[in-house]
Design an enzyme around this catalytic site. Sequence first.
Site, PDB file in Angstrom:
ATOM      1  CG  ASP A 121      -1.638   1.134   1.112  1.00  0.00           C
ATOM      2  OD1 ASP A 121      -2.639   1.301   0.391  1.00  0.00           O
ATOM      3  OD2 ASP A 121      -1.438   2.078   2.277  1.00  0.00           O
ATOM      4  CE1 TYR A 123       0.220   7.712   3.027  1.00  0.00           C
ATOM      5  CE2 TYR A 123       0.678   5.563   2.069  1.00  0.00           C
ATOM      6  CZ  TYR A 123      -0.085   6.542   2.800  1.00  0.00           C
ATOM      7  OH  TYR A 123      -1.162   5.806   3.308  1.00  0.00           O
TER       8      TYR A 123
HETATM    9  P1  NAP Z   1       1.413   0.822  11.643  1.00  0.00           P
HETATM   10  O1  NAP Z   1       1.728   0.040  10.402  1.00  0.00           O
HETATM   11  O2  NAP Z   1       0.327   0.706  12.705  1.00  0.00           O
HETATM   12  O3  NAP Z   1       2.821   1.202  12.639  1.00  0.00           O
HETATM   13  C1  NAP Z   1       4.149   1.441  11.883  1.00  0.00           C
HETATM   14  C2  NAP Z   1       5.236   1.421  13.058  1.00  0.00           C
HETATM   15  O4  NAP Z   1       5.304   0.274  13.668  1.00  0.00           O
HETATM   16  C3  NAP Z   1       6.465   1.978  12.552  1.00  0.00           C
HETATM   17  O5  NAP Z   1       6.956   2.916  13.461  1.00  0.00           O
HETATM   18  C4  NAP Z   1       7.140   0.515  12.374  1.00  0.00           C
HETATM   19  O6  NAP Z   1       8.603   0.993  12.488  1.00  0.00           O
HETATM   20  C5  NAP Z   1       6.652  -0.208  13.640  1.00  0.00           C
HETATM   21  N1  NAP Z   1       6.678  -1.604  13.252  1.00  0.00           N
HETATM   22  C6  NAP Z   1       6.161  -2.352  12.506  1.00  0.00           C
HETATM   23  N2  NAP Z   1       6.273  -3.555  12.465  1.00  0.00           N
HETATM   24  C7  NAP Z   1       6.861  -3.725  13.811  1.00  0.00           C
HETATM   25  C8  NAP Z   1       7.506  -4.932  14.690  1.00  0.00           C
HETATM   26  N3  NAP Z   1       7.063  -6.090  14.305  1.00  0.00           N
HETATM   27  N4  NAP Z   1       7.923  -4.564  15.791  1.00  0.00           N
HETATM   28  C9  NAP Z   1       8.224  -3.432  16.055  1.00  0.00           C
HETATM   29  N5  NAP Z   1       7.730  -2.027  15.469  1.00  0.00           N
HETATM   30  C10 NAP Z   1       6.988  -2.408  14.359  1.00  0.00           C
HETATM   31  O7  NAP Z   1       1.305   2.504  11.134  1.00  0.00           O
HETATM   32  P2  NAP Z   1       0.933   3.238   9.901  1.00  0.00           P
HETATM   33  O8  NAP Z   1       2.306   3.284   9.097  1.00  0.00           O
HETATM   34  O9  NAP Z   1       0.242   4.301  10.043  1.00  0.00           O
HETATM   35  O10 NAP Z   1      -0.037   2.157   9.135  1.00  0.00           O
HETATM   36  C11 NAP Z   1       0.355   1.271   8.248  1.00  0.00           C
HETATM   37  C12 NAP Z   1      -0.057   1.677   6.797  1.00  0.00           C
HETATM   38  O11 NAP Z   1      -1.198   1.888   6.439  1.00  0.00           O
HETATM   39  C13 NAP Z   1       0.713   2.806   6.288  1.00  0.00           C
HETATM   40  O12 NAP Z   1       2.024   2.698   6.043  1.00  0.00           O
HETATM   41  C14 NAP Z   1      -0.078   3.371   4.951  1.00  0.00           C
HETATM   42  O13 NAP Z   1       0.339   2.484   4.081  1.00  0.00           O
HETATM   43  C15 NAP Z   1      -1.420   2.749   5.469  1.00  0.00           C
HETATM   44  N6  NAP Z   1      -2.380   4.241   6.099  1.00  0.00           N
HETATM   45  C16 NAP Z   1      -3.224   4.374   5.190  1.00  0.00           C
HETATM   46  C17 NAP Z   1      -3.863   5.649   5.624  1.00  0.00           C
HETATM   47  C18 NAP Z   1      -5.056   6.178   4.989  1.00  0.00           C
HETATM   48  O14 NAP Z   1      -5.769   7.298   5.348  1.00  0.00           O
HETATM   49  N7  NAP Z   1      -5.654   5.330   4.114  1.00  0.00           N
HETATM   50  C19 NAP Z   1      -3.649   6.284   6.960  1.00  0.00           C
HETATM   51  C20 NAP Z   1      -2.476   5.758   7.743  1.00  0.00           C
HETATM   52  C21 NAP Z   1      -1.837   4.534   7.236  1.00  0.00           C
HETATM   53  P3  NAP Z   1       9.782   0.363  11.638  1.00  0.00           P
HETATM   54  O15 NAP Z   1       9.496   0.682  10.285  1.00  0.00           O
HETATM   55  O16 NAP Z   1      10.861   0.663  12.284  1.00  0.00           O
HETATM   56  O17 NAP Z   1       9.455  -1.342  11.826  1.00  0.00           O
END
Ligand code: NAP
Length: 279
Positions: free
Chosen positions: A46, A51
Amino acid sequence: MDAAFGWTGERRALIGQGTWMIEQDPEASAVAALQLGIDSGMTIIDTAEMYGNGRAEQVVGKAIKQRREKAFLVSKVLPSNASYDGTRRACERSLRHLGVDHLDLYLLHWPGSHPIAETMRGLESLVNEGMTRFIGVSNFDTDELGPVLRALKNERLACNQVLYHLGDRGIERRLIPFCRRHEIAVMGYSPFGHRSFPRAESKGGKVLGEIASRTGKTVRQVALQFLTRDGCWAIPKSGNREHVRENAGALNAPLTEEDAGMVDKAFPAPDRDVPLGII
Ligand code: NAP
């Protein structure tokens, strides 16, 4: 743990990979992490034009160079660009950044001020010309989906991407059942609460820890398995190979009903309708 992606006929693992802020990670590590994720079965990637102003898409482009056939690529148009012509131009830009000739899924990032019928017409034209296979929306609450469905003339809505994590389970009340009735795939974003995963010493964190140590999983694997238990996708972002390996490990050995019940109690869904959460 793959499942039917709505009505589309695609089957994909219920855990994919997010890329928000991945352009801030060292590039080699981000690319290697995404590649490991794809090779481990997390083939939904995604991204969005928003971004890093296209820089996340460029990182994804590098990661999928030898893996385009395996990956299911999702990108999104910003609402401010989502006029008919603007949507088409945004998609062309995303394809250039990604270095591919088509997306698998293209979403309107959130509801905006361009008339929804115009945006949907733009998205439909992209399917017609082979620039994306499927179209969808993101951050649309149940009452906002009706107008989208009515606006679509030639294509079906494939996906709604919405906030879903242990601390925000509001979509379970109305949105998931609505999408299920219409065979729209629900993709939950920020499965770890973006940067607010339950702390180990919190009440809920202790429940996750107990299940994890008893079952040989990690607490994040327990969370991912809970969030995907009913066929919603989860797209954790990680630019770190160790974290990716851990997240992909959640594709094995799903939670038992009893353990899912413990997580449910520790992180209860709201007991009344609440507005759709958004990050
Ligand atoms: P998330 O996936 O809930 O959390 C990401 C954080 O968790 C990062 O700091 C990552 O750090 C850490 N992390 C991931 N795996 C881990 C593990 N196994 N152990 C420890 N830490 C871990 O947050 P998000 O990026 O907000 O959401 C995920 C995706 O959803 C986004 O990247 C985006 O593609 C999508 N999104 C969409 C919208 C929308 O409006 N449609 C809004 C927000 C997000 P590291 O990189 O250091 O592992």
